[in-house]
Write a protein that holds these residues in place. Sequence first.
Motif, PDB file in Angstrom:
ATOM      1  N   MET A 173      27.333  21.642   7.580  1.00 53.13           N
ATOM      2  CA  MET A 173      28.359  20.637   7.867  1.00 53.13           C
ATOM      3  C   MET A 173      27.717  19.294   8.174  1.00 53.13           C
TER       4      MET A 173
ATOM      5  N   ALA B 191      34.378  21.057  14.792  1.00 53.07           N
ATOM      6  CA  ALA B 191      33.955  21.488  13.460  1.00 53.07           C
ATOM      7  C   ALA B 191      33.433  22.924  13.494  1.00 53.07           C
TER       8      ALA B 191
ATOM      9  N   GLU C 208      35.100  25.834  11.333  1.00 52.35           N
ATOM     10  CA  GLU C 208      34.316  26.442  10.269  1.00 52.35           C
ATOM     11  C   GLU C 208      34.039  27.920  10.531  1.00 52.35           C
TER      12      GLU C 208
ATOM     13  N   ARG D 158      29.547  21.052   3.462  1.00 53.90           N
ATOM     14  CA  ARG D 158      30.930  20.693   3.780  1.00 53.90           C
ATOM     15  C   ARG D 158      30.961  19.473   4.686  1.00 53.90           C
ATOM     16  N   ARG D 159      31.993  18.698   4.502  1.00 53.40           N
ATOM     17  CA  ARG D 159      32.159  17.497   5.321  1.00 53.40           C
ATOM     18  C   ARG D 159      33.296  17.729   6.301  1.00 53.40           C
ATOM     19  N   PHE D 160      33.122  17.263   7.550  1.00 53.15           N
ATOM     20  CA  PHE D 160      34.168  17.446   8.556  1.00 53.15           C
ATOM     21  C   PHE D 160      35.073  16.234   8.564  1.00 53.15           C
TER      22      PHE D 160
ATOM     23  N   THR E 232      37.063  21.188   7.787  1.00 51.03           N
ATOM     24  CA  THR E 232      35.909  20.906   6.935  1.00 51.03           C
ATOM     25  C   THR E 232      36.342  21.108   5.489  1.00 51.03           C
TER      26      THR E 232
END
Lengths: 96, 473
Positions: free
Chosen positions: B209, B221, B225, B244-246, B253
């Motif tokens: 992340m 996050a 996740e 993955r981007r939060f 995410t």
Amino acid sequence: MEETNKPVRELSRLARLSLTPQEEEELAGRLEEMVGYLHALSQVEHGAEVEAPSAVPFRPDQVEPSLDGDKLLNQAPQVRDGYVVTPRSVGEGGAE
Amino acid sequence: MNWEIVMGLETHVELSTESKIFCSCSTAFGGAPNSQCCPVCMGLPGALPVLNQKVVEYGVKVGLALGCSITPVSRFDRKNYFYPDLPKGYQISQLYAPLCRNGRVEVAGTTIGIHEIHMEEDAGKLYHDPATGETLCDFNRCGVPLLEIVTEPDFRTSEQVVAYLKKLRDSLQYLGVSDGKMEEGSLRCDVNLSVRPVGSDTLGTRTEMKNLGSFQAIARAIQFESQRQISLLERGERVVQETRRFDEEKGETFSMRSKEEARDYRYFPEPDLPPVVLSREYVEGIRENLPELGEAKRRRYAQQYQLPEYDCQMVTSHPALARFFEELLALGTPPKQGTNWIMGEVLGALSERSLSPGQMPMTPKTLARLIALVGEGKLNRNTAVKVFEAVFDTDGDVDEYVAAHGLEQVQDVELVERIVVQVLEENPQSVADYRGGKEKAFGFLVGQTMRKLQGKADPQTVRRLLLERLGQE
């Protein structure tokens, strides 16, 4: 020579350099020579002793004047408000 | 089924050097775009990088503080990727022989292993203009020195992650190598997370992340996740290894790229930089001069001065505060009074002015004098707070201010006694009320006496004398 010149043409296009056929020829020759140097590595015995590197002086943490902004930006094909403009980039960069 | 979360962190720390890692351009934040660049950080042909000694020193400091062994001969490598924020087309980093390895940190009752710490350069900043669809590049940040600190997968809870990051930030600030400000990007953290059934010792498939900008975002996050992964596995589906981007707003995410699209960075040794060779004497010299870090100070304060844990925590929350506190002590301030003033008035005044402890206008000498005047009975606490407010911004002279405004506490007990008698005579109703059991009436009488003395009497003395008189008849 046509085939060996191909990478040179590709690279010069990416680097935005226009080369004459003579320059292309010359660079192709030099590129081949450089690839030749790498063959020397295959001669090195596996696990050979490498000479211990000697300490190299570092740079003191001092600020020196940077490159003149205009001089830098003159090199860029497109500039806006001091920024270098590129086509929209997808994905992400950043130090990872 | 019960699940266990397994996490490891990769943290980027921006070092507070004056100049960049491989050239002499300034690292100052907020300069005009592309005004802090040169042929080296722009990767112009023929330019050669030279390593900044401060970066090595800072890296070794952090490594030692995190219990790492320092690599005697470390090297730089090129990490190749093509993106407009990186004009060279590669980032100079350390892959094969990083500066520090095998550290350990005690956090929230558990040991977190430090896999490695390496030096590298930051990339430039990009701004996407939605109106024109263009990308604007500012290369000032290119070549700003970073340390990347990689832990082992030793975290099991978000509390441990946050405690580790707080401790890391604390250490960075005490070492003086980074301001550690998450909100300004000088501390950036990626979390690698997987889940597995409790009791299992094989690792599950992990996701990474990014874009975690605060402690709170990190905790949220992790919560999201881990739940996402557990739900997938419980439905019989599988976790895909991906980045993955939060999204802070949604609290979710989302996928940036999967392993299949992962970049091949074609790492190879950096041919333009010699190896970094560090002698044992150099490393030991740095070890001997490591400052006392926040945690050690907290322990020492509690032991040496018998201070409550909370006080120790508060006065060590920033190195500038701890320094301020220690200087107060050196000037003779009793420890508990020192922490009381720092936790109350000092932190209050700083926060009202949106100042960090490092920007404190008042010197310890001024506050020590003020506290001493209270201790000597020359100022009462309330008046002292007013003096504090008046001299805080200018670090004004306390004695001068007290004299100029006639604030010195009335030392003359006989005078106080005369006023007490007068107040009792003037307020027979309140006296009767008090004697009738109305506690409130006593407060009124204290207030009246203090008012007649223009607030300059010692409230304790006033109370004592009032009680004496009221008890007599």
